[in-house]
Design an enzyme around this catalytic site. Structure first.
Site, PDB file in Angstrom:
ATOM      1  N   GLY B 216      35.882  32.485  34.226  1.00 53.94           N
ATOM      2  CA  GLY B 216      36.990  33.011  35.003  1.00 53.94           C
ATOM      3  C   GLY B 216      37.753  34.056  34.210  1.00 53.94           C
ATOM      4  N   SER B 217      39.058  34.051  34.390  1.00 51.31           N
ATOM      5  CA  SER B 217      39.875  35.150  33.860  1.00 51.31           C
ATOM      6  C   SER B 217      39.905  35.234  32.342  1.00 51.31           C
ATOM      7  CB  SER B 217      41.304  35.016  34.381  1.00 51.31           C
ATOM      8  OG  SER B 217      41.292  35.034  35.786  1.00 51.31           O
ATOM      9  N   VAL B 218      39.632  34.119  31.655  1.00 55.22           N
ATOM     10  CA  VAL B 218      39.687  34.244  30.193  1.00 55.22           C
ATOM     11  C   VAL B 218      38.643  35.227  29.684  1.00 55.22           C
ATOM     12  CG1 VAL B 218      40.764  32.036  29.619  1.00 55.22           C
ATOM     13  CG2 VAL B 218      38.288  32.154  29.901  1.00 55.22           C
ATOM     14  N   LYS B 220      38.277  38.070  30.729  1.00 53.26           N
ATOM     15  CA  LYS B 220      38.828  39.433  30.814  1.00 53.26           C
ATOM     16  C   LYS B 220      39.123  40.023  29.441  1.00 53.26           C
ATOM     17  CE  LYS B 220      40.547  38.909  35.485  1.00 53.26           C
ATOM     18  NZ  LYS B 220      41.607  38.238  36.265  1.00 53.26           N
TER      19      LYS B 220
END
Lengths: 479, 488
Positions: B216-218, B220
């Site tokens: 997920g966003s980690v 990024k």
């Protein structure tokens, strides 16, 4: 002795008695087990075992007594037999004592019987009785030819001995084999003694009938078949003993008796046809027993593929047989060439009978290939000395008896060691002298006693001829 | 009668010879095969015949051996705080073999290793009992405790690394199991083992290294690093050219943002509020091959050996443009172990230098002689020092201005950087999302700790409340605090 003056015959040559050789060998036969005992103590507890002095002195005392008796009453006997038996007996005691210390066997015994008693002390006592038996044989049996007189009594005695375990109230069924009798607190395996007595009967009978058996025969399909009246009695005795043993589930002993019978028949008659017939009968017998008796089936399965049959075993009995066999094989394999060292193996994984039927696995694991070969050669030497005695014996009865006893001994070694090492199916007999068991030790000491007596007679120098009265009287008249 | 006698003598000789040959066959030719046979219990008996060496944390053993009085396997393994340390130690069971450190360092622990030959020989002469050597780990007891207690009865995992050396400071996985419960071979042990095997929540799975999750966003931060390294962004405060509702290439769908204000947001702002559109577009700008290169520099697509093997994290090398754009925000095929995300964080916190993670510090002989010390080893340099510091600025901004406020330590002289993640997964994202948080703490002397936390599924938390910032960040904070405190 003033034989020099005797000119008529060759005088007696003073044959060396070899008693000092025997004494020197006996010293080794005592010292080696004592060191082995020390080794086990150090390996298992890290300290010198407390009973070492007692054990050493006890073994030395027994060996010393036996030696003195031999020196006095059988001075010309074979010098190797006594040290060999002493060494094997001493090592057997060490191995049994070592297995007595096994926490696994103690725990198993506690689980099954709520008690544990070490076997080494009783084996020590049996060894003492065995030596006493040996001494008794030498003292009572001044000449082995006396036994000839008891040919038919031996026949009866051997049959009684074999039948005893079938007597209700006297016989004891242990692990399926009905080969023990119980008197008081002792269990005796009469079969071990029957081996000796039957050898006496075979020798006595064959000595008398050997010419008839060898010559008065008809030719049938290329084989010489003797007359029924000559062969009948011996075949009957042999068949009866086999039947009894089959009923008692003791295949090893029946195989042993059969082999002994065939060998003695062959030696007595010098006819190869006996060997052929013996082999044919053995094959037929094995086929019948193997296809009917369930415990034999288990053992054959365990012999063919011990690891595989752990999975395919059809009943608990077969599973036990396979488990035992695979444990024994792994015991040997883990020993490797030099072994783990006394007291440092795991041969007790075989569980019960580790100190009797399977004691050879402990030798394999803890003394390795080297140790096993030494033991096999020690047994081989006993057999070789026995056959030598037979060759040297001057009377046919002595020849046959010595041959029968050493042949039976050799077969027993082969059947036991071969069974334990997976060369042939396991039959459940014990290594002479090595394994725990009173009857076995006592009977085998008696066997050694008889061999020593025959070898003494065989090697004894011819008695000095009586002085010829003619020699004194005749004068040479010089012209 | 002598001729047959001689023949019988030869026959008896042959019998003995047959036995000798058979014995050679058995004890020489087949010895190795029989010795190594799976049915042979001697190997197991030998393994437990002596006191096993210990696994050491903070100078104190977390394992032990008790004399069980058993006639087969004398010593039995015991574990202090078994469930807490299980992902580190693994287990050593009399019935079920061993795994992880217990298995990898079995030679040292049992004392059978060749390096202990001298000790064994010496023990033989002095009459001492053979004893195993010790394995000294890099772990930090306080950090491990914070991680394990932070996870509590939630399913998840925590990995903390010392960025400067690569030392693993904490490795927790829940639900866990107690290796003591099946260390023996009794019926009780069997029952415990079977129950663990059947347990649907897979307590024996070491989630910290053996499970791969969508990040997920980690993820990024990896895309941000790639954008900086490839010159797609030079000023993290400059506006990016991103429309709100960026159309995914090769697709009719548009990339939706949960946050407001993502249109043309700067890189820093986009990370603060976790804009999907900005990072998907950046990943597309960088291109698949460069993205793969960056991810692999951080350790993706390879198994890591700490020395316990971890599963390989995945960045799809064959993804099409749309897949690459989705991968860039940690969706599509991207999957990672918690260990991998801790490594990413550690590399950034260590100014761009990624140290090889390890958890065995020293091997010691029974007489505490040092046998082997693991030296810190540089694994790669995924980003330059300048770009690493830019990434740090952005991650610290996430904690002060963005979604990671819960990780703030409020300690003087300590800066904290982090990134939240709420990974959706399952068919049409129907399953309850994973809550991620990665963070590091930094003092004037550099960073002593980087943490990755994942909370898989949390009983009692409503779906709307599941977020990296809410669930995972407090755990990361406690672990960082524990490390900083233990450093004095």
């Amino acid at each position: 002795m003033s034989v020099v003056t005797n000119t008529t015959t060759i005088g007696a040559i003073e044959a060396p008695s070899r008693r000092n050789t025997e004494l020197a060998l006996l010293a080794f036969a005592v010292v080696i087990p004592v060191f082995a005992y020390l080794n086990v103590g150090l390996a298992m507890d890290g300290k010198v075992p407390a009973g070492m002095l007692g054990y050493g002195l006890g073994l030395a005392l027994l060996a010393g007594v036996a030696h003195l008796v031999v020196r006095k009453w059988a001075p010309y006997s074979d010098p190797l037999l006594l040290p060999l038996a002493t060494l094997l007996n001493g090592m057997g005691l060490v191995l049994i004592w070592r297995l007595d210390q096994s926490p696994r066997l103690i725990a198993t015994s506690m689980r099954l019987y709520k008690s544990f008693s070490p076997d080494a002390p009783s084996q020590m006592m049996y060894s003492a009785i065995g030596i006493a038996m040996f001494v008794g044989v030498l003292l009572l049996l001044k000449d082995h030819r006396v036994l000839q007189r008891y040919t038919y009594i031996s026949m009866v005695v051997s049959l009684i001995l074999l039948l005893l375990p079938l007597v209700p109230g006297l016989g004891a069924d242990v692990f399926g084999a009905k080969i023990w009798i119980r008197i008081g607190g002792f269990s005796i395996q009469p079969g071990e003694f029957a081996k000796l007595v039957l050898a006496v009967f075979f020798s006595g009978y064959l000595m008398v009938k050997r010419d008839a058996l060898a010559l008065a025969s008809r030719r049938f399909m290329g084989l010489y078949l003797p007359r029924g009246r000559d062969l009948g009695p011996i075949i009957t005795i042999w068949a009866v003993s086999l039947l009894i043993l089959v009923f008692e589930n003791d295949l090893g002993t029946s195989l042993l008796f059969f082999g002994m019978f065939v060998i003695m028949l062959y030696v007595a008659t010098e006819r190869t046809s006996w060997i052929v017939m013996g082999l044919l009968m053995a094959v037929a017998g094995a086929a019948v027993v193997g296809s009917t008796a369930s415990h034999v089936k288990s053992r054959v399965a365990a012999w063919l593929d011990p690891f595989g049959c752990l999975e395919t075993a059809t009943d608990q009995n077969m599973l036990n047989a396979c488990d035992q066999m695979s444990q024994v094989l792994m015991s040997f394999g883990s020993g490797g060439i030099l072994g783990t060292g006394l007291g440092q193996g795991n041969s007790d994984l075989i569980q019960f009978a580790a100190n009797s039927d399977f004691i050879f696995a402990t030798v394999g694991e803890e003394l390795g290939l080297a140790g096993v070969m030494v033991f096999l050669l020690l047994y081989g030497l006993i057999v070789e000395r026995g056959i030598r005695t037979s060759l040297a014996a001057r009377d046919p009865f002595g020849k046959l008896l010595a041959m029968g006893l050493s042949g039976a001994f050799a077969l027993q070694i082969f059947v036991v060691a071969g069974g334990v090492m997976g060369l042939i199916p396991l039959t459940g007999m014990t290594m002479p002298f090595l394994a725990y068991g009173g009857s076995s030790v006592i009977a085998n000491w008696a066997l050694i006693g008889i061999l020593i007596r025959i070898s003494d007679t065989a090697r004894r120098p011819a008695p000095a001829p009586a002085p010829s009265p003619d020699a004194e009287m005749t004068q040479v008249v010089r012209p | 009668m002598n001729k047959p006698l001689r023949r019988v003598a030869i026959f008896c000789g042959l019998l003995i010879l047959a036995l000798l040959v058979r014995d050679n066959w058995l004890q020489f030719v087949r010895a190795d095969e029989l010795n190594a046979h799976p049915k042979n219990r001697r190997v197991q008996i030998e393994r437990y015949a002596n006191e096993r060496g210990n696994i050491i944390v903070d100078g104190k053993p977390i394992t032990g051996s008790v004399d069980s009085g058993d006639e087969f396997y004398k010593f039995k393994r015991t574990y202090t705080d078994g469930p807490m340390w299980a992902p580190v130690t693994g287990y050593a069971s009399q019935a079920y073999d061993a795994n992880q450190i217990e298995k990898i360092e079995d030679g040292i622990l049992t004392g059978n290793d060749d390096r202990l030959f001298f000790d064994r020989t010496l023990a033989m002469f002095t009459g001492d009992k053979k004893k195993g050597g010790d394995v000294v780990t890099t772990l930090n007891g306080a950090a491990q405790k914070a991680a394990f207690e932070g996870l509590g009865n939630k399913t998840g995992a925590v990995v903390a690394i010392d960025p400067k050396t690569g030392k693993i400071l904490a490795m927790a996985s829940t639900p866990s199991y107690d290796p003591s419960s099946f260390a023996g071979y009794s019926g009780k042990d069997e029952k415990a083992w079977v129950a663990l095997e059947k347990d649907k929540s897979k307590p024996k799975l070491n989630r910290a290294i053996r499970e791969i999750y969508p990040p997920g966003s980690v993820f990024k931060v990896v895309t941000a690093a790639a954008a900086l390294e490839n010159g797609k962004v030079t000023d993290i405060d400059a506006k990016t050219d991103t429309p709100e509702g960026w159309k995914i290439p090769l697709s009719n769908k548009e990339m939706i943002n949960h946050a407001k204000g993502c249109a043309n947001a700067s890189l820093k702002r986009a990370l603060d509020i976790s804009c999907n559109s900005v990072f998907a577009k950046l990943g597309d700008d960088v291109g698949r091959d460069k993205m793969v290169e960056m991810a692999e520099k951080f350790g993706f697509n390879a198994e890591q050996f700490t020395p316990v093997r971890s599963s390989a994290s995945v960045y799809d090398k064959q993804a099409d443009r749309g897949g690459n754009a989705l991968s860039s925000i940690g969706q599509f095929n991207t999957a990672t172990t918690p260990l991998q995300m801790a490594m990413v964080t550690a590399a950034i916190a260590n100014d761009g230098k990624l140290m090889k993670p390890y958890m065995i510090d020293e091997l010691r002989a029974p007489n505490v002689d040092l046998l082997k010390k693991t030296e810190p080893e540089e694994m790669s340099r995924p980003v330059s020092q300048e770009n690493a510091q830019l990434l740090q600025q952005m991650m610290e901004s996430v904690v002060t201005n963005g979604t990671g406020g819960n990780a703030d330590l409020n300690m003087d002289g300590v800066k904290v950087g982090g990134k939240t993640g709420t990974a959706q997964h399952g068919d049409k994202n129907a399953k309850r999302p994973y809550a991620w948080f990665i963070s590091y703490a930094k003092t004037a002397e550099g960073s002593p700790v980087a943490v990755a936390v994942i909370v898989e599924d949390s009983a009692g938390t409503s779906r709307e409340d599941i977020s990296g910032g809410g669930l995972a960040a407090p755990i990361a904070r406690d672990v960082m605090k524990a490390v900083l405190k233990s450093r004095g």
